[in-house]
Design a protein around this motif. Structure first.
Motif, PDB file in Angstrom:
ATOM      1  N   SER A  22       0.831  -1.214   0.000  1.00  0.00           N
ATOM      2  CA  SER A  22       0.000   0.000   0.000  1.00  0.00           C
ATOM      3  C   SER A  22       0.862   1.260   0.000  1.00  0.00           C
ATOM      4  CB  SER A  22      -0.944   0.003   1.208  1.00  0.00           C
ATOM      5  OG  SER A  22      -0.231  -0.047   2.426  1.00  0.00           O
ATOM      6  N   THR A  25       1.788   1.662  -3.653  1.00  0.00           N
ATOM      7  CA  THR A  25       0.721   2.228  -4.493  1.00  0.00           C
ATOM      8  C   THR A  25       0.475   3.694  -4.155  1.00  0.00           C
ATOM      9  OG1 THR A  25      -1.026   1.369  -3.001  1.00  0.00           O
ATOM     10  CG2 THR A  25      -0.405   0.001  -4.899  1.00  0.00           C
ATOM     11  N   ASP A  26       0.660   4.074  -2.891  1.00  0.00           N
ATOM     12  CA  ASP A  26       0.571   5.499  -2.546  1.00  0.00           C
ATOM     13  C   ASP A  26       1.613   6.304  -3.325  1.00  0.00           C
ATOM     14  OD1 ASP A  26      -1.521   5.150  -0.795  1.00  0.00           O
ATOM     15  OD2 ASP A  26      -0.285   5.197   1.021  1.00  0.00           O
ATOM     16  N   MET A  28       2.957   5.512  -6.127  1.00  0.00           N
ATOM     17  CA  MET A  28       2.666   5.462  -7.562  1.00  0.00           C
ATOM     18  C   MET A  28       1.627   6.490  -7.996  1.00  0.00           C
ATOM     19  SD  MET A  28       2.749   1.304  -7.964  1.00  0.00           S
ATOM     20  CE  MET A  28       2.036   1.256  -9.615  1.00  0.00           C
ATOM     21  N   GLN A  29       0.944   7.114  -7.033  1.00  0.00           N
ATOM     22  CA  GLN A  29      -0.021   8.167  -7.378  1.00  0.00           C
ATOM     23  C   GLN A  29       0.662   9.381  -8.009  1.00  0.00           C
ATOM     24  OE1 GLN A  29      -3.485   8.833  -4.514  1.00  0.00           O
ATOM     25  NE2 GLN A  29      -2.056   7.716  -3.207  1.00  0.00           N
ATOM     26  N   LEU A  38      -3.408   2.596 -11.638  1.00  0.00           N
ATOM     27  CA  LEU A  38      -3.523   1.491 -10.681  1.00  0.00           C
ATOM     28  C   LEU A  38      -3.591   2.032  -9.259  1.00  0.00           C
ATOM     29  CD1 LEU A  38      -3.459  -1.709 -10.717  1.00  0.00           C
ATOM     30  CD2 LEU A  38      -1.088  -1.464  -9.978  1.00  0.00           C
ATOM     31  N   ALA A  39      -2.737   2.999  -8.945  1.00  0.00           N
ATOM     32  CA  ALA A  39      -2.738   3.616  -7.615  1.00  0.00           C
ATOM     33  C   ALA A  39      -4.050   4.346  -7.356  1.00  0.00           C
ATOM     34  CB  ALA A  39      -1.556   4.580  -7.488  1.00  0.00           C
ATOM     35  N   VAL A  42      -6.870   2.040  -6.244  1.00  0.00           N
ATOM     36  CA  VAL A  42      -6.817   1.695  -4.816  1.00  0.00           C
ATOM     37  C   VAL A  42      -7.505   2.789  -4.005  1.00  0.00           C
ATOM     38  CG1 VAL A  42      -5.303   1.290  -2.837  1.00  0.00           C
ATOM     39  CG2 VAL A  42      -4.699   0.337  -5.078  1.00  0.00           C
ATOM     40  N   ILE A 311      -2.283  -6.975  -6.597  1.00  0.00           N
ATOM     41  CA  ILE A 311      -1.653  -5.774  -6.049  1.00  0.00           C
ATOM     42  C   ILE A 311      -2.686  -4.887  -5.363  1.00  0.00           C
ATOM     43  CG2 ILE A 311      -0.427  -3.642  -6.653  1.00  0.00           C
ATOM     44  CD1 ILE A 311       0.853  -5.231  -8.992  1.00  0.00           C
ATOM     45  N   VAL A 312      -3.777  -4.623  -6.049  1.00  0.00           N
ATOM     46  CA  VAL A 312      -4.803  -3.718  -5.514  1.00  0.00           C
ATOM     47  C   VAL A 312      -5.426  -4.280  -4.237  1.00  0.00           C
ATOM     48  CG1 VAL A 312      -7.098  -2.746  -5.976  1.00  0.00           C
ATOM     49  CG2 VAL A 312      -5.309  -2.616  -7.723  1.00  0.00           C
ATOM     50  N   ALA A 315      -3.061  -4.121  -1.309  1.00  0.00           N
ATOM     51  CA  ALA A 315      -2.982  -2.742  -0.812  1.00  0.00           C
ATOM     52  C   ALA A 315      -4.215  -2.400   0.021  1.00  0.00           C
ATOM     53  CB  ALA A 315      -2.833  -1.773  -1.979  1.00  0.00           C
TER      54      ALA A 315
END
Length: 341
Positions: A22, A25-26, A28-29, A38-39, A42, A311-312, A315
């Motif tokens: 997570s 992914t944060d 990746m925003q 993708l980010a 989430v 992945i999602v 996260a």
């Protein structure tokens, strides 16, 4: 340097450090392309889960169960991260197949298909399965149908009964068994286009007749939308499950209900919009139909869902593990449907 509204937020290169999924992914925003999308998916899903009063519908297409996504979907059901599943019949058939102790196998897309046929092996890209075992599952469904000869069911009602049967056999490691135990409705709007349909055809040829009322499906899922204050949608692929959920807003509107479209929308798809097909069409296009709200929080990720889902969901598992959601519960009655939390 002039700062405009267009250039408020700089991109940030992703650092390679020790961190959770997570946290990645944060980060990746602040990247670009489908990594950022993708980010964003989430974040939209996390906000949807925290928005009390929202009913979440998931459309599941593609060969996700043979490709190993079965327990991801089961996790979503058991943790009430979705409130309704609309699936292809194939995914639910493959779920039943594995629940009965049968397997899919790691294969290769480079295999000789004539040789596979000679050994009774079916290929789903790089996944193998035995045709004879698939036929055993067909006959399991045909034999199950004997208990319900002469009955008429929506696909939701039929799959609930099938989930109950599988859970009572002691194998609850299943999408539909988990849906039965957690009171999550599962619709298959094109049930005949699958090996479940084959199983019911075997039963019919042997004098057992079950009617799957697909118009009742349309009515039931639309009543869920009509009873909900807000709705969110998550699409894995597109196809029939996507449109079946999308059209609920149109049907509800025709029936006189004041609906504005789904208020949250996420899609993971490998299809492109410029071919004109529904699986790739954008949520912006859906706004023109009244299927998606004008101000909806929406994101489409053009990606293989077998990459995105693990992945999602990992996260979200990290982000929402402590959050207790008010779960919408639907009860079907003779007069329609009741919703309570």
């Amino acid at each position: 340097m002039h700062v405009h509204n267009f250039t408020k937020t700089p991109t940030k290169p992703v650092e390679v450090i020790d961190r959770s999924i997570s946290e990645l992914t944060d980060a990746m925003q602040y990247t670009g392309f489908q990594g950022r999308k993708l980010a964003e998916s989430v974040k939209v899903w996390e906000n949807m889960l925290k928005d009390d009063g929202t009913t979440i519908f998931m459309g599941l297409s593609g060969a996700m169960v043979p490709a190993g996504m079965r327990n991801v979907v089961k996790y979503l059901i058991e943790n009430h991260m979705i409130d309704c599943l609309v699936s292809t019949g194939a995914n639910i058939f493959h779920d039943c197949h594995e629940a009965l102790g049968l397997k899919h196998y790691v294969g290769s897309h480079l295999a000789n298909d004539e040789e596979l046929f000679g050994h009774g092996i079916d290929r789903i890209y790089d996944v193998f399965a035995y045709e004879g075992e698939f036929r055993d599952t067909d006959h399991f469904i045909a034999n199950f149908a004997k208990q319900h000869n002469g009955k008429s069911y929506s696909s939701r009602e039929f799959i609930r009964l099938l989930g109950k049967e599988i859970s009572e056999k002691g194998n609850t490691d299943s999408i539909i068994a988990s849906a039965y135990l957690n009171n999550i409705p599962v619709f298959i709007p094109a049930l005949c286009d699958s090996s479940i349909g084959i199983g019911l055809t075997i039963a019919r040829r042997n004098g057992i007749n079950i009617n799957i009322d697909q118009i009742k499906d349309v009515d039931e899922i639309t009543r869920m939308v009509e009873a909900s204050a807000k709705t969110g949608v998550i699409y894995v692929g597109g196809g029939v499950p996507k449109n079946f959920i999308q059209q609920t807003e149109v049907v509800a509107s025709i029936m006189g209900h004041d609906v504005a479209g789904h208020e949250y929308a996420i899609q993971f798809t490998a299809d492109s919009p410029h071919w004109g097909g529904l699986s790739g069409c954008t949520f912006d296009e859906a706004v023109s139909w009244g299927k998606i709200a004008k101000e909806a929080k929406k994101v489409q990720v053009f990606v293989d869902a077998t990459i995105a889902l693990p992945i999602v969901i990992h996260a979200l598992h990290e982000k929402t593990n402590a959050h207790k959601r008010n779960i919408p519960c639907f009860e079907w009655t003779e007069g329609g449907i009741d919703l309570h939390f």
